[in-house]
Design a protein around this motif. Structure first.
Motif, PDB file in Angstrom:
ATOM      1  N   ASP A  42      -8.599   3.971  -6.208  1.00 25.23           N
ATOM      2  CA  ASP A  42      -7.658   4.100  -7.324  1.00 25.23           C
ATOM      3  C   ASP A  42      -7.400   2.764  -8.012  1.00 25.23           C
ATOM      4  O   ASP A  42      -7.333   2.691  -9.230  1.00 25.23           O
ATOM      5  CB  ASP A  42      -6.323   4.669  -6.811  1.00 25.23           C
ATOM      6  N   ASP A  66     -14.346  12.255   2.175  1.00 23.73           N
ATOM      7  CA  ASP A  66     -14.657  11.264   1.146  1.00 23.73           C
ATOM      8  C   ASP A  66     -16.125  11.296   0.736  1.00 23.73           C
ATOM      9  O   ASP A  66     -16.443  11.214  -0.435  1.00 23.73           O
ATOM     10  CB  ASP A  66     -14.288   9.861   1.636  1.00 23.73           C
ATOM     11  N   GLY A  90       1.323   4.466  -2.645  1.00 25.91           N
ATOM     12  CA  GLY A  90       1.224   5.886  -2.323  1.00 25.91           C
ATOM     13  C   GLY A  90      -0.122   6.292  -1.779  1.00 25.91           C
ATOM     14  O   GLY A  90      -0.511   7.442  -1.879  1.00 25.91           O
ATOM     15  N   LYS A  91      -0.847   5.354  -1.223  1.00 31.94           N
ATOM     16  CA  LYS A  91      -2.177   5.708  -0.736  1.00 31.94           C
ATOM     17  C   LYS A  91      -2.200   5.703   0.788  1.00 31.94           C
ATOM     18  O   LYS A  91      -1.709   4.792   1.427  1.00 31.94           O
ATOM     19  CB  LYS A  91      -3.223   4.751  -1.294  1.00 31.94           C
ATOM     20  N   PHE A  92      -2.816   6.714   1.307  1.00 35.73           N
ATOM     21  CA  PHE A  92      -2.803   6.959   2.741  1.00 35.73           C
ATOM     22  C   PHE A  92      -3.915   6.188   3.429  1.00 35.73           C
ATOM     23  O   PHE A  92      -3.769   5.742   4.551  1.00 35.73           O
ATOM     24  CB  PHE A  92      -2.998   8.462   2.949  1.00 35.73           C
ATOM     25  N   THR A  93      -5.029   6.036   2.761  1.00 35.47           N
ATOM     26  CA  THR A  93      -6.154   5.357   3.393  1.00 35.47           C
ATOM     27  C   THR A  93      -6.603   4.193   2.514  1.00 35.47           C
ATOM     28  O   THR A  93      -6.384   4.195   1.304  1.00 35.47           O
ATOM     29  CB  THR A  93      -7.356   6.296   3.589  1.00 35.47           C
ATOM     30  N   PRO A  99       9.048   7.937   7.234  1.00 33.36           N
ATOM     31  CA  PRO A  99       9.437   8.262   5.862  1.00 33.36           C
ATOM     32  C   PRO A  99      10.155   7.134   5.123  1.00 33.36           C
ATOM     33  O   PRO A  99       9.915   6.932   3.953  1.00 33.36           O
ATOM     34  CB  PRO A  99      10.333   9.483   6.022  1.00 33.36           C
ATOM     35  N   LYS A 100      11.048   6.414   5.804  1.00 29.98           N
ATOM     36  CA  LYS A 100      11.839   5.432   5.077  1.00 29.98           C
ATOM     37  C   LYS A 100      11.242   4.045   5.220  1.00 29.98           C
ATOM     38  O   LYS A 100      10.810   3.646   6.306  1.00 29.98           O
ATOM     39  CB  LYS A 100      13.271   5.418   5.623  1.00 29.98           C
ATOM     40  N   GLY A 134      13.943   4.060  -7.496  1.00 27.92           N
ATOM     41  CA  GLY A 134      14.778   5.142  -6.992  1.00 27.92           C
ATOM     42  C   GLY A 134      15.481   4.722  -5.722  1.00 27.92           C
ATOM     43  O   GLY A 134      16.654   5.013  -5.523  1.00 27.92           O
ATOM     44  N   GLU A 135      14.747   3.989  -4.921  1.00 25.20           N
ATOM     45  CA  GLU A 135      15.309   3.619  -3.648  1.00 25.20           C
ATOM     46  C   GLU A 135      16.432   2.615  -3.809  1.00 25.20           C
ATOM     47  O   GLU A 135      17.442   2.657  -3.125  1.00 25.20           O
ATOM     48  CB  GLU A 135      14.216   3.017  -2.798  1.00 25.20           C
ATOM     49  N   LEU A 173       0.839  -1.196   0.000  1.00 25.10           N
ATOM     50  CA  LEU A 173       0.000   0.000   0.000  1.00 25.10           C
ATOM     51  C   LEU A 173       0.872   1.244   0.000  1.00 25.10           C
ATOM     52  O   LEU A 173       0.573   2.244  -0.643  1.00 25.10           O
ATOM     53  CB  LEU A 173      -0.925   0.025   1.217  1.00 25.10           C
ATOM     54  N   ARG A 174       1.955   1.147   0.719  1.00 14.01           N
ATOM     55  CA  ARG A 174       2.869   2.271   0.786  1.00 14.01           C
ATOM     56  C   ARG A 174       3.454   2.557  -0.586  1.00 14.01           C
ATOM     57  O   ARG A 174       3.541   3.694  -1.019  1.00 14.01           O
ATOM     58  CB  ARG A 174       3.983   1.916   1.758  1.00 14.01           C
ATOM     59  N   ASP A 210      -8.956   5.104  -0.343  1.00 18.10           N
ATOM     60  CA  ASP A 210      -8.261   5.724  -1.463  1.00 18.10           C
ATOM     61  C   ASP A 210      -7.556   4.677  -2.320  1.00 18.10           C
ATOM     62  O   ASP A 210      -7.530   4.766  -3.540  1.00 18.10           O
ATOM     63  CB  ASP A 210      -7.247   6.754  -0.960  1.00 18.10           C
ATOM     64  N   PHE A 222       2.687   4.547   7.481  1.00 17.99           N
ATOM     65  CA  PHE A 222       3.052   5.486   6.421  1.00 17.99           C
ATOM     66  C   PHE A 222       3.660   6.761   6.966  1.00 17.99           C
ATOM     67  O   PHE A 222       4.199   7.557   6.219  1.00 17.99           O
ATOM     68  CB  PHE A 222       1.816   5.847   5.593  1.00 17.99           C
TER      69      PHE A 222
END
Lengths: 241, 572, 615
Positions: free
Chosen positions: B109, B413, B99-102, B277-278, B567-568, B95-96, B105, B274
Motif C-alpha cells: 500500500d 498473497d 492499519g496494516k496487518f502484515t 485493541p488499544k 479520534g483517539e 504500522l498500526r 500489505d 496489532f
C-alpha cells in the motif's frame, strides 16, 4: 372374441367332464382334485379388467419344438398385477430331463450340470400348479408353451384340461395386420414386437428374462389399445386343451 | 523413574495443558469473559509476545553459542534485544496507525504497487523458511536426546509434531496457549540455571552468580571468581579468553546491526502488537514482553558460563588431564547416541580430553549445551525432562507463527491476489495447508543438512530481513520521497547481495570463509547490515530518477507520523 | 434364483447414477425389488399412487415434470429419476409428470429408497442435491406469483419509448401519440437524463405558452427517480407515492431498461403490506398508528404462510417499520414545530440491514447536521423521546442496550459521529466491536441523504483495507461458530437439563451477517443488506462466485428455517424463539440445514484466513 359368459360356460363344462373322468381313473398318490381346483381358481379372473386381473407371464425353454417329444428344461414366471411387474415375485425353475440338453444348449445357455439341482417332472408340474394358481398365463406364442405344459400335466395326472391363456404374439399379429395389412416374416417375434413399443433390448436369453420381456410387451400392447382400465381379461383370452 | 519416562510425562502434561486451554477458550462462555474483561490484559499479551519471540534458537542455542565462543556470542543477545526495542517502539505504532496487518500489505500500500507487495511477500517467505529451519534443528536435538535416537530422526519426529501442531491443531495463535508456553519455557530455562547458580556460587539469581566467586562443596567461598576461573581454563586449554572476543570490532558491530534490523523486519512478531485493541495497551504489553524476554536473556550468559566450567571440569577431571572413558560421566554416553558428541581417542590413552587444537578428542555440538546442562550438573531427572518440554514449547510457539506467515502468504498473497484470483475459500485454505506442509518439509531438510548451527542459520534469516524488509518499512514510514521503483529496486538488490554473499561463503566456497576474504572483514552473519545500506542507497537513488510519489500517498505518510489518531486524542 | 438372471436390469442400474455408486449385492437386491410399469403417451400424465409413493426410474421413453401451474421443472429421460421430491419431503405429490414418449419405468418402493439413502451416502447426496436444485427452480417461479414479492422486471414495459435530448417537443408529443404512451424517456448518448410526461407537456409547455419547437431538454424533468429491474414491485409503489409520481424509468448500469407506470402496478392488484403502509401514511394521530401497527404480526404470519422468501419478508417488514418511523417523526414534528436544523433518523442493526422479523427491538440514533445549541438540544430530546416511545407502543420494544435516539449518547452532530466511528475503528476493543456489528449496518430512514452519505463515506474510508480493524472484527465474529460438532452432528444448547435446541439467529443468520459486514467494510461497500452485500461482493470479485452463491443460499435457507420455525411455534402456542429442535425437521431438511451450517463454517475459515492470516 368370445364373450365372458360363453368362456365361463366352457370351463364349467370342462370341469364336469374332468370330474366324471376322475371317477374312472384310479386314485394316484397325487390328488387329481387339485387340477379342478386350479381350473376353478381361474374363472373369477375372466371378467376383471386387465389391470385388476391376476396374470402370470411365463416362458419355457425346451429341448425342441415338438410338445409330444421334446422336454421342458426351464421355466420362468413373473406376475403382472395393477399394470406392474413386481420382480420380487419372479421365479426361475430348472427341470431335469432324460438324456442331454443337446444342441439346444447353444440357444438358452443351459448346460447339463446346471440342471443337477433341478426338479423332477412331477415336482415341476406341482410347482407350476402351485405358483400359477389363480393367474391367467401370458406368453409369447403361448399355444406352444401351454401345449408343453398340458402334456406334462397329462403325464402326471393322466388327463388334460382346458387352459385359458393370453398370447402376446396373437395380439401382436392382429394389431400388425390391422396397421400394415400383411405380415412380414419375423415381424411379430418377441424382439421385433418390443421394438415397436420402444421397449429396451435385453441382452441375454433365459426363461425368466423372456417372461419379463413378454410381460412388458403385454403392458405396452394393452396401453396402446386404450389402457388396462377398460379392457377386460376375457377379450384377450384364448383356450386350448 | 528414569529420565525418558519423566520426559514423556512432562511433555505430555504440557501438551494436555495447551489442548485444555484451547478447548476452554473455544467454549462459548469466554465471549462474555472476553468482553467483560475488555480483552486480554497487557501482562498476558506480553507473555504471549515473548513466547512468539523466543524461539528454539533462543532457548536451545543461544546459551550454547555464548558458552562456546564466549564474548563473541553476546552479539546475539545485543542484536535481538535491540531489534525488539526497535520493533516495539519505532515501527509497530506507525504500522498500526497505517492499519496494516502484515508487512507485505504495508509495503504494497505504501508503495502503491502490487509488485512491491509481491516482492515483500517473497522476501517474507524466504526469511521465514530460513528461520523455521533453525527451529526444526532445535526440535530435532530435543527429540534425539530424549528419545535416544539419531539427531536426523529427531528432526523427522519434530517435523511431524510441528506440522500437526500448526496445521491441524486448534491450539496455535491462542493468546492463553502462548502464555502457557511462555510459562513452561521460562520455568524450564530458569530452574536449571538457578540450581547450578546455587550449587556453584550460593546465589539464587544466576545473574548475580555470574559475577560472584565460586564456592567449594562445603559452601565456603574459594576466592576465585567464575569468569576468572573460566578465563584461566580457556587459556590453559588453548582457547581465547572467554571474556575477550575473537571477532573484529567491525564484524561484531555489523552482526549486531544485522540481527537488530533483521529482527525488526521479521514478519511474525509484528502481528502480536496489532491484536491488542488499544494503543495504550499495546505499548504496555510491548513493555511487559521486554521484561519477560529480559528474564531469559540476562540468564543466558550466566548459564553459559556455568555450564562451560562444569563441562570442562567433568571432561578433563580435576587435574585437567582427562578422565578414563569407562569412568566418564553418563551424560557423555547419553549424548553420544545422538551423534552430537563424538570421542576420538587420538593419543590412545583411554582418557577423554577436551581442548583447542590437535590435542582435542571431543567433538561437542553447541546446540546440546542447554539441554545437557542439567545432566552435567547432576540435577534431578525431572529438571532434565522439564528442559525438554521447554525447548519444545519454544519451538512450537515460534514455528506455528512462522508457518502461518508462510502458508497464508503463499495462499492469499501469491495465489489468490496474483496467480489464481478465482479460487474459492476452500481451495485457498487447502493451498495454505499444502504450503505449511511444504514449509515443514523444507525446513526439516535444512534442519538435517544445516549450513551452520541453529543460531547461525537464524542469523542468516535476520540478515536477509535486515537487507530487504527493514529498509522498505523504515523508508515507508519516515520518507516521503521514496517511490515504488526505489523500494522494489532496493529490496531486490539488498536481498540479492546479501544472499549471494552468504551463499558464497557458506555453501559455494566454505573453505574461504575466513576473515581475510571477507568484505571489510564483515562475516556473512553481519553482511545483512551492509545489504541494508545498499538497499537504502539504491532506493534513494532510483527514487530520485523516477516519478515522484503520488500526493495521496504523501498525505498518508504524513498522517501516520502523528503519534496518535485524531479520534483517539479526543477520547482518551 | 441366482443374480445373473436379472442381469440386463442390474446392468442398467450399474451404469446409471446414483445406482452406480452401490455395491453389486445391493444392486441385485434393487433389481429384485423393482416393479416394472409401462406408460403410454395416450394417457398423457403419469398417475401417482398416493398411498405407496415410489421412485420412478426411467428405463425408456421421455417425461416432463411440471409444477401445478404448468411450468417446466425438469425433463427426465432414460436413466433419470422422478418422484423423489415426495419421497424426500413426505408431502403429497403436486407436480405433474407428462409422458412425452412411451416408456418403461422401474418403480422402486419407498422402503428401499429410504434404506438406500440411509446406508449409502452418495445415493443420498445425489437426490438431496437434485431436490435442492428443483426447489431453487420453484422458488424462482413463486416470486413471480406473489404480488408483494414480485419483481419489476416481470411487469415493466421493455424497450421503453425514448427520444434524444436535442429533439423538439413536437417530435416528443408525436412519438407519445404514435406509441400511445403517457411519457417518454430522454436520452443523451444512451444515458437516461430525463423524462417528459403528459403532465409536463401540459404544465411546462402549453400553460407556459412555449412552442412545439422548444428542445425536449428544456421542459423535461431532469434526473428523474428511477428503479432497478430486480427491485420489488412494492418498492416501486413506495417510491411513486413518496414522490407523487406515476412514471418510473427502470434503469440498470445507467441504461434505461424499461418503464413502470402506476397503472401497471394497479393492474397487478393491491396487496396487504402496501395497504398497511398506505394506512400508516394516512393516520393523523399516534393512537391510531398504534392501532394500525397491531396488523404487523398478522402480516408476518401471512407472509410466512405464503412461503415468501425470507429475504423479502425482511424487506417488507422493514419497509413497514420505516414507514411507521417516518410517520411518527412527521406527526411529532407537527406537535413540536419545525426542526431547528437538518437531521437524519438512523436505523441500525436488523432494521438497518432490512432483515427485521417478529419481535424486533429498536436500534436507532439521530444524526444532526451541526452542534446543537441549548434550544436545538431540547427540541431533539423531546422529538426522539416521543418517536422512541411511539415505536415502543407500536410493538418495537425499547433497546435493552439503550441504542436509541432518545439516549443522548446516540444523538450527535456529524462531527461527533465521525469521531465515534473512527474511535471504534482505531481501537477495536471488544466493546467497540460489539458496537460495530450494530452501528456499521446503518441506514437513514428519515432526513437528507447528503448528510447521511457524508457520515457513511468517512466511515467506509476508514474501514476500507484497514487490516487491523478487520482482523479485530474477524476475531470477534469467529467467537460464535455454527452449531456443528465433530462428524457434523448438530450441537444443541441446553439450559440446565432442558434442551433448548439450535439458535438459528446467533449461531446462524448473525454469523452470515458478520461475514457480509466484514467483507463489505473491507471493500468500502455502502450497501448494508446482507444478501445485497454478498451479491455486490461477488460482482466485485471479492468473494469467489461459488462461495458467494453458497453463502447467499445458506443465508436464505437459515433465515427461512427460522421464520418457518417461528410460524410453527406461533401456530402451536409455543414460546416464539430462535431455537429450533432438529427432530422437528424431516431428514432432508436436517441434511440441508447441516449443509448450510457447513457453508457458514467454511466461510468463517475463509474469513479467518483472509483477515486474521490464520487457519
Amino acid at each position: 372374441m368370445i364373450s365372458d359368459s360363453w368362456l365361463k360356460a366352457r370351463f364349467r363344462l370342462d370341469a364336469l367332464i374332468l370330474k366324471y373322468k376322475l371317477k374312472s381313473i384310479p386314485r394316484s398318490v397325487i390328488n387329481p382334485e387339485r387340477l379342478i381346483e386350479y381350473q376353478q381358481s381361474l374363472l373369477s379372473q375372466f371378467s376383471k379388467s386387465i389391470n385388476e386381473a391376476q396374470l402370470m407371464a411365463i416362458d419355457l425353454e425346451m429341448t425342441g419344438l415338438n410338445p409330444t417329444e421334446d422336454q421342458i428344461i426351464s421355466m420362468g414366471i413373473v406376475p403382472i398385477t395393477q399394470a406392474g411387474i413386481p420382480l420380487q415375485q419372479a421365479q426361475h425353475l430348472m427341470i431335469s430331463i432324460d438324456g442331454s440338453v443337446g444342441s439346444s444348449a447353444t440357444i438358452h445357455g443351459i448346460v447339463d450340470n446346471q440342471l443337477e439341482n433341478a426338479l423332477s417332472l412331477e415336482q415341476a408340474v406341482l410347482w407350476f400348479l402351485e405358483h400359477t394358481k389363480g393367474h391367467i398365463l401370458v406368453a409369447h406364442h403361448a399355444p406352444m408353451d401351454v401345449s408343453f405344459l398340458l402334456n406334462y400335466i397329462e403325464k402326471v395326472f393322466g388327463f388334460r384340461m382346458l387352459m385359458p391363456f393370453i398370447d402376446t404374439l396373437g395380439i401382436e399379429k392382429k394389431r400388425y395386420l390391422r396397421q400394415h395389412g400383411q405380415l412380414i416374416k419375423g415381424c411379430v417375434r418377441l424382439g421385433e414386437s418390443r421394438e415397436r413399443y420402444h421397449l429396451p433390448v435385453y441382452a441375454g436369453h433365459n426363461a425368466l428374462l423372456d417372461a419379463i420381456a413378454c410381460a412388458e410387451l403385454l403392458l405396452a400392447q394393452v396401453a396402446a389399445m386404450g389402457g388396462g382400465h377398460q379392457m377386460k381379461c376375457y377379450e384377450l383370452i384364448e383356450t386350448i386343451k | 523413574m528414569d529420565v525418558q519416562t519423566l520426559t514423556y510425562i512432562i511433555v505430555g502434561a504440557t501438551f494436555a495443558l495447551y489442548i485444555g486451554i484451547a478447548i476452554w477458550s473455544r467454549a462459548g462462555s469466554t465471549k462474555e469473559f472476553y468482553v467483560a474483561g475488555g480483552g486480554v490484559p497487557p501482562v498476558m499479551n506480553g507473555m504471549a509476545t515473548a513466547a512468539d519471540w523466543m524461539s528454539a534458537a533462543s532457548f536451545i542455542s543461544l546459551a550454547g553459542i555464548v558458552s562456546f565462543v564466549g564474548y563473541d556470542g553476546s552479539v546475539y543477545l545485543m542484536g535481538w534485544t535491540g531489534g525488539y526495542v526497535l520493533l516495539a517502539l519505532c515501527m509497530a505504532p506507525y504500522l498500526r496507525k497505517f492499519g496494516k496487518f502484515t508487512v507485505p500489505d504495508f509495503i504494497g500500500d505504501r508503495y502503491y504497487s502490487q509488485t512491491a507487495r509481491t516482492v515483500a511477500v517473497i522476501c517474507a517467505i524466504f526469511i521465514c523458511f530460513t528461520y523455521i529451519a533453525g527451529q526444526m534443528r532445535g526440535v530435532g536435538v530435543v527429540f534425539s536426546r530424549f528419545l535416544e535416537v539419531e539427531v536426523d530422526t529427531g528432526v523427522y519426529i519434530g517435523m511431524c509434531v510441528v506440522f500437526f501442531y500448526a496445521v491441524l491443531g486448534g491450539m496455535k495463535g491462542i493468546t492463553y496457549t502462548q502464555v502457557a508456553q511462555y510459562c513452561v519455557l521460562i520455568f524450564a530455562f530458569m530452574v536449571p540455571a538457578i540450581f547450578i547458580s546455587v550449587m556453584m556460587t550460593g546465589h539464587i539469581f544466576p545473574q548475580i552468580g555470574f559475577g560472584a566467586e565460586l564456592i567449594d562443596a562445603a559452601g565456603n567461598g574459594t576466592g576465585v571468581y567464575l569468569l576468572d576461573k573460566l578465563d584461566g581454563l580457556s587459556a590453559e586449554l588453548g582457547f581465547s579468553q572467554y571474556t575477550e572476543g575473537s571477532k573484529s570490532m567491525i564484524d561484531v558491530f555489523f552482526i549486531t546491526g544485522a540481527l537488530m534490523f533483521g529482527t525488526a523486519g521479521l514478519p511474525h512478531v509484528i502481528v502480536r502488537f496489532f491484536t491488542v485493541p488499544k494503543v495504550k495497551d499495546a505499548r504496555l504489553s510491548a513493555g511487559w514482553a521486554l521484561v519477560f524476554i529480559a528474564i531469559m536473556y540476562t540468564t543466558v550468559p550466566a548459564l553459559a558460563a556455568f555450564s562451560r566450567v562444569n563441562m570442562i571440569e567433568t571432561i578433563n577431571g580435576p587435574e585437567s588431564t582427562g578422565v578414563a572413558y569407562e569412568t566418564a560421566p553418563q551424560w557423555i554416553k547419553n549424548w553420544e547416541k545422538t551423534g552430537l558428541i563424538t570421542w576420538d581417542d587420538k593419543n590412545n590413552d583411554g582418557n577423554i580430553y577436551y581442548a583447542k587444537g590437535e590435542e582435542n578428542e571431543m567433538k561437542i555440538d553447541r546446540d546440546i549445551m542447554v539441554l545437557a546442562t542439567p545432566e552435567i550438573a547432576d540435577l534431578p531427572a525431572w529438571v532434565i525432562a522439564l528442559v525438554a518440554a521447554g525447548g519444545l514449547a519454544a519451538a512450537l510457539s515460534t514455528s506455528a507463527g512462522l508457518l502461518l506467515v508462510i502458508s497464508t502468504s503463499v495462499s492469499h498473497d501469491l495465489l489468490k491476489k496474483n496467480l489464481m484470483p478465482d479460487i474459492s475459500d476452500k481451495e485457498e485454505l487447502k493451498y495454505a495447508r499444502i504450503a505449511a506442509a511444504l514449509g515443514v518439509v523444507m525446513a526439516g531438510y535444512f534442519g538435517i543438512n544445516p549450513p551452520g548451527f541453529v543460531a547461525a542459520v537464524v542469523a542468516i534469516a535476520f540478515g536477509l530481513a535486515a537487507a530487504s524488509l527493514f529498509p522498505a518499512i523504515i523508508m515507508g514510514i519516515f520518507s516521503k520521497t521514496v517511490n515504488k521503483e526505489g523500494a522494489i529496486a532496493g529490496m531486490l538488490t539488498g536481498l540479492t547481495f546479501t544472499a549471494a554473499y552468504i551463499i558464497y561463503f557458506k555453501f559455494v566456497n566454505p573453505s574461504a570463509n575466513v576473515s581475510d576474504n571477507w568484505f571489510l572483514g564483515i562475516s556473512p552473519e553481519g553482511f545483512g547490515m551492509v545489504g541494508m545500506f545498499i538497499n537504502f542507497a539504491v532506493a534513494f537513488a532510483v527514487s530520485k530518477v523516477t516519478a515522484a510519489v503520488p500526493q495521496d500517498v504523501v498525505d498518508m505518510v504524513e498522517s501516520i507520523r502523528f503519534p496518535q489518531g485524531a479520534g483517539e486524542a479526543q477520547d482518551h | 434364483m441366482n443374480a445373473s438372471e436379472l442381469q440386463p436390469i442390474e446392468q442398467f442400474l450399474q451404469t446409471h447414477a446414483p445406482f452406480d455408486a452401490l455395491p453389486d449385492d445391493v444392486i441385485s437386491r434393487c433389481a429384485r425389488e423393482i416393479t416394472i410399469g409401462y406408460y403410454a403417451k395416450a394417457s398423457a400424465f403419469v398417475e401417482f399412487d398416493p398411498i405407496n409413493p415410489k421412485l420412478y426410474l426411467v428405463r425408456s421413453g421421455a417425461f416432463e415434470v411440471r409444477d401445478p401451474q404448468g411450468v417446466l421443472v425438469d425433463r427426465v429421460a432414460e436413466g433419470e429419476c422422478f418422484g423423489f421430491s415426495t419421497l424426500l419431503s413426505g408431502e403429497k405429490v403436486v407436480n405433474k409428470v407428462a409422458i412425452l414418449e412411451d416408456g418403461l419405468i422401474y418403480h422402486l418402493p419407498h422402503t428401499l429408497f429410504s434404506e438406500l439413502r440411509s446406508h449409502h451416502r452418495q445415493f443420498d447426496t445425489f437426490f438431496t442435491r437434485a431436490f435442492a436444485q428443483r426447489l431453487r427452480n420453484e422458488h424462482k417461479f413463486k416470486a413471480k406469483d406473489h404480488t408483494t414479492t414480485s419483481r419489476i422486471t416481470n411487469m415493466m414495459a421493455h424497450q421503453p419509448v425514448s427520444i434524444e435530448k436535442h429533439a423538439n417537443v413536437c417530435e416528443a408529443a408525436k412519438l407519445m401519440r404514435d406509441n400511445r404512451v403517457s411519457s417518454v424517456l430522454v436520452l443523451d448518448n444512451n444515458q437516461l437524463v430525463g423524462i417528459v410526461t403528459d403532465r409536463d407537456l401540459r404544465n411546462r409547455v402549453l400553460a407556459e405558452g412555449i412552442g412545439g419547437e422548444a428542445v425536449v431538454e428544456s421542459v423535461m424533468t431532469k434526473h428523474p427517480q428511477s428503479i432497478a429491474p430486480n427491485a420489488l414491485v412494492f418498492e416501486a409503489m413506495l417510491l411513486m407515492s413518496e414522490h407523487n409520481i406515476h412514471h418510473l424509468p427502470v434503469v440498470e448500469n445507467n441504461q434505461a431498461r424499461g418503464m413502470v407506470t402506476s397503472t401497471d402496478i394497479l393492474r397487478s392488484q393491491s396487496s396487504q403490506p402496501l395497504l398497511l403502509i398506505g394506512e400508516i401514511d394516512r393516520q393523523d394521530s399516534i393512537e391510531k398508528l398504534i392501532h394500525v401497527s397491531k396488523q404487523i404480526p398478522v402480516l408476518l404470519q401471512n407472509l410466512i404462510s405464503a412461503d415468501a422468501r425470507a429475504e423479502e419478508i425482511g424487506r417488507i417488514l422493514t419497509s413497514v417499520t420505516d414507514a411507521l418511523t417516518r410517520r411518527l417523526i412527521v406527526l411529532n414534528q407537527q406537535l413540536l414545530g419545525k426542526a431547528p436544523m437538518a437531521f437524519c433518523w438512523l436505523a441500525f442493526g436488523s432494521q438497518g440491514r432490512q432483515d427485521q422479523v417478529a419481535c424486533s427491538d429498536q436500534d436507532n440514533g439521530l444524526l444532526l447536521a451541526e452542534e446543537p445549541d441549548e434550544f436545538a438540544a431540547a427540541y431533539f430530546d423531546k422529538l426522539s423521546h416521543a418517536v422512541c416511545k411511539g415505536l415502543d407502543l407500536c410493538g418495537y420494544i425499547y433497546c435493552p442496550g439503550e441504542i436509541m435516539a432518545q439516549n443522548p449518547k446516540w444523538r450527535m452532530p456529524l462531527k461527533k459521529w465521525q469521531n465515534k466511528f473512527s474511535q471504534w475503528v482505531s481501537a477495536p476493543d471488544p466493546k467497540a466491536l460489539m458496537h460495530a456489528s450494530i452501528f456499521f449496518d446503518m441506514r437513514a430512514v428519515y432526513g437528507p441523504h447528503s448528510l447521511f452519505d457524508e457520515l457513511q463515506s468517512t466511515v467506509l474510508d476508514q474501514t476500507k483495507d484497514n487490516d487491523i480493524f478487520l482482523a479485530g472484527m474477524t476475531a470477534n465474529a469467529l467467537q460464535q461458530t455454527p452449531p456443528l460438532g465433530f462428524f457434523r452432528k448438530f450441537v444443541l444448547e441446553r439450559d440446565g437439563s432442558e434442551v433448548k435446541g439450535m439458535d438459528l439467529k446467533h449461531k446462524g443468520s448473525a454469523l452470515i451477517n458478520d461475514i457480509g459486514r466484514i467483507y463489505a467494510l473491507s471493500a468500502g461497500i455502502k450497501e448494508v443488506n446482507t444478501a445485497k452485500r454478498i451479491r455486490l461482493l461477488m460482482d466485485a470479485n471479492i468473494i469467489n462466485r461459488k462461495d458467494a452463491l453458497n453463502l447467499a443460499d445458506a443465508h436464505e435457507f437459515i433465515a427461512h428455517m427460522r421464520l418457518a420455525n417461528q410460524g410453527y411455534q406461533a401456530n402451536n402456542n409455543l414460546t416464539v424463539s430462535n431455537y429450533l429442535m432438529p427432530q422437528h425437521l424431516s431428514s432432508l431438511l436436517r441434511h440441508q440445514l447441516r449443509d448450510a451450517f457447513k457453508v457458514v463454517h467454511d466461510a468463517q475459515s475463509g474469513l479467518k484466513l483472509k483477515f486474521m492470516r490464520s487457519f
